[in-house]
Design an enzyme around this catalytic site. Structure first.
Site, PDB file in Angstrom:
ATOM      1  N   ARG A 166     -14.981 -84.895 -76.054  1.00  0.00           N
ATOM      2  CA  ARG A 166     -14.895 -83.743 -76.220  1.00  0.00           C
ATOM      3  C   ARG A 166     -14.871 -82.552 -75.229  1.00  0.00           C
ATOM      4  NH1 ARG A 166     -17.897 -82.424 -72.475  1.00  0.00           N
ATOM      5  NH2 ARG A 166     -18.468 -80.260 -73.385  1.00  0.00           N
ATOM      6  N   GLY A 167     -15.015 -81.158 -75.625  1.00  0.00           N
ATOM      7  CA  GLY A 167     -14.849 -80.137 -74.460  1.00  0.00           C
ATOM      8  C   GLY A 167     -13.157 -79.905 -75.330  1.00  0.00           C
ATOM      9  N   ALA A 168     -12.691 -77.967 -75.322  1.00  0.00           N
ATOM     10  CA  ALA A 168     -11.537 -77.991 -75.745  1.00  0.00           C
ATOM     11  C   ALA A 168     -10.370 -78.251 -74.981  1.00  0.00           C
ATOM     12  CB  ALA A 168     -11.818 -76.133 -75.323  1.00  0.00           C
ATOM     13  N   ARG A 205     -11.201 -80.967 -85.381  1.00  0.00           N
ATOM     14  CA  ARG A 205     -12.073 -80.733 -85.232  1.00  0.00           C
ATOM     15  C   ARG A 205     -11.132 -78.618 -85.500  1.00  0.00           C
ATOM     16  NH1 ARG A 205     -15.992 -81.238 -80.283  1.00  0.00           N
ATOM     17  NH2 ARG A 205     -17.577 -79.886 -81.689  1.00  0.00           N
ATOM     18  N   GLN A 237     -25.372 -81.384 -73.673  1.00  0.00           N
ATOM     19  CA  GLN A 237     -23.885 -81.517 -73.275  1.00  0.00           C
ATOM     20  C   GLN A 237     -24.141 -81.273 -71.381  1.00  0.00           C
ATOM     21  OE1 GLN A 237     -24.098 -80.598 -75.735  1.00  0.00           O
ATOM     22  NE2 GLN A 237     -21.440 -80.620 -77.361  1.00  0.00           N
ATOM     23  N   ASP A 292     -14.280 -72.099 -76.535  1.00  0.00           N
ATOM     24  CA  ASP A 292     -13.222 -72.776 -77.460  1.00  0.00           C
ATOM     25  C   ASP A 292     -12.260 -72.435 -78.133  1.00  0.00           C
ATOM     26  OD1 ASP A 292     -16.572 -74.437 -77.047  1.00  0.00           O
ATOM     27  OD2 ASP A 292     -14.960 -75.783 -78.095  1.00  0.00           O
ATOM     28  N   ASN A 340     -17.757 -69.811 -78.336  1.00  0.00           N
ATOM     29  CA  ASN A 340     -18.610 -71.224 -76.975  1.00  0.00           C
ATOM     30  C   ASN A 340     -19.618 -72.094 -77.904  1.00  0.00           C
ATOM     31  OD1 ASN A 340     -17.800 -72.484 -74.732  1.00  0.00           O
ATOM     32  ND2 ASN A 340     -19.623 -71.931 -73.802  1.00  0.00           N
TER      33      ASN A 340
HETATM   34  O1  MRU Z   1     -19.200 -78.981 -79.005  1.00  0.00           O
HETATM   35  P1  MRU Z   1     -17.986 -79.524 -77.818  1.00  0.00           P
HETATM   36  O2  MRU Z   1     -19.282 -80.577 -76.659  1.00  0.00           O
HETATM   37  O3  MRU Z   1     -16.641 -80.413 -77.443  1.00  0.00           O
HETATM   38  O4  MRU Z   1     -18.258 -78.150 -77.259  1.00  0.00           O
HETATM   39  C1  MRU Z   1     -17.793 -77.877 -75.503  1.00  0.00           C
HETATM   40  C2  MRU Z   1     -18.110 -76.331 -76.007  1.00  0.00           C
HETATM   41  O5  MRU Z   1     -18.540 -75.868 -76.323  1.00  0.00           O
HETATM   42  C3  MRU Z   1     -17.036 -75.335 -73.747  1.00  0.00           C
HETATM   43  O6  MRU Z   1     -18.532 -74.872 -73.519  1.00  0.00           O
HETATM   44  C4  MRU Z   1     -15.581 -75.585 -73.885  1.00  0.00           C
HETATM   45  O7  MRU Z   1     -15.180 -76.911 -75.258  1.00  0.00           O
HETATM   46  C5  MRU Z   1     -15.315 -75.501 -72.825  1.00  0.00           C
HETATM   47  S1  MRU Z   1     -15.207 -76.504 -72.256  1.00  0.00           S
HETATM   48  C6  MRU Z   1     -14.383 -76.586 -70.801  1.00  0.00           C
END
Ligand code: MRU
Length: 349
Positions: free
Chosen positions: A51-53, A94, A197, A238, A248
């Site tokens: 996870r994380g963009a 996603r 997270q 994101d 985000n």
């Molecule tokens: O649902 P997630 O854990 O994928 O969400 C992640 C976030 O919202 C992060 O802040 C975003 O992806 C930036 S990661 C460098």
């Protein structure tokens, strides 16, 4: 500055296969899942293994290598057509993180240039995407830390570190750089409901780096800011719209409102691959809604009152007007608006 290689790697290509650190079980367990097929990669993205963009985009790029390998074996003549459905499968995993679609598009553009077995050409492109992300993070770390004029408390949200990227991190990269420069008096991390997270991942990364971290529940942020303990809120994104509106992790918008009320600065750190110039403003950003079980139950045990309705948006949109600075690898946009974003993105080519 600590280099990315010394930190944990969420996405690893090794021995002709993809390995993903299973982020659902961290920090209790450190285990990598081995993936050989594209549908496994799509599933892993949907289920939050990765996870994380930026990390989602990188995983998808490697997923396309796996897809092309299988399609070439299936049909060396028509693999380029067949693989398109695998790209669609990944794209459906996603909806909010535009890095996913950006990485798929970049890989898609390589396909018509390939004659013969596609694996090496696509693997090289995926590796370049991965390496570029690490370099972008290190540059953003420098640029973002330079905005912090004097030592102060920093509050961050969700996880934006090595686990969420190719390595080093976006907002957490700035935290790392600020700490190395003595500018982070205290680092606070929201626990980040419902996936935790912050509590599970950000705290784990910072403890490993020996950067002291104080966890708070989201609801404590206003109280913390009122006490003057935060100079900067620093978050990732994101998807950033052409006018600088920022999607985000859910809860980010609340932090931006609170920051403005308390005179706290608000910084968004994200690579150019997170900027979606095709979307005029944040109202057009698709916001993922996830299963309500994610917070109605805890560790498999139902905690909410039976019969209650529930709503679980995974992201929110912070209007550009509440953002002091957007930091990308191409520079800093202060008080973002459409003109300044377009000028910065010109450098991105
Ligand atoms: O649902 P997630 O854990 O994928 O969400 C992640 C976030 O919202 C992060 O802040 C975003 O992806 C930036 S990661 C460098």
């Amino acid at each position: 500055m600590k280099q990315a290689q010394t930190q944990v790697q969420a996405v690893v290509w090794k021995d002709n296969a993809l390995r993903l650190l299973d982020q659902r079980v961290l920090p209790r367990e450190e285990k990598y899942l081995l993936l050989n097929q594209v549908h496994e990669v799509a599933q892993a993205i949907r289920d939050m293994v990765v996870r994380g963009a930026p990390a989602i985009g990188i995983a998808a790029a490697y997923g396309i290598v796996l897809a092309a390998r299988a399609r070439f074996v299936q049909s060396p003549q028509t693999w380029q057509q067949l693989v398109q459905q695998d790209l669609e499968l990944l794209a459906a995993s996603r909806p909010t993180a535009v890095n996913l679609f950006w990485a798929i598009e970049r890989m898609r553009q390589r396909i018509p240039q390939i004659a013969g077995n596609p694996e090496q050409a696509l693997l090289s492109e995926a590796k370049v995407i991965h390496e570029e992300d690490v370099a972008a993070n290190q540059r953003m770390g420098e640029l973002g830390a330079a905005l912090i004029e004097s030592p102060c408390g920093i509050l961050t949200h969700c996880n934006t570190g090595s686990l969420a990227t190719g390595g080093y991190g976006t907002a957490l990269g700035v935290v790392r750089a600020a700490h190395a420069q003595g500018k982070a008096r205290q680092v606070f991390a929201d626990e980040t409901r419902p996936w935790l997270q912050g509590a599970r991942l950000t705290a784990w990364e910072l403890v490993q780096d020996q950067i002291p971290v104080t966890l708070i529940v989201e609801g404590a942020a206003a109280h913390l800011m009122k006490q003057g303990k935060v100079g900067w809120v620093i978050v990732g994104s994101d998807r950033i719209a052409a006018n600088g509106d920022v999607a985000n992790k859910i809860g980010t918008y609340s932090l931006a409102v609170l920051a403005r009320h308390h005179g706290v600065k608000f910084m968004v750190v994200a690579p150019a691959s997170t900027v979606d110039m095709a979307i005029a403003d944040g109202s057009q950003i698709p916001i993922e809604e996830r299963a309500t079980d994610e917070f109605l139950s805890l560790a498999g045990q139902r905690v909410a009152a039976p019969g209650a309705g529930a709503w679980n948006p995974a992201f929110d949109v912070t209007p550009a007007g509440l953002v002091d600075s957007i930091v990308t690898e191409y520079g800093v946009v202060r008080q973002p608006n459409a003109e300044k974003m377009a000028a910065m993105m010109k450098n991105a080519g």
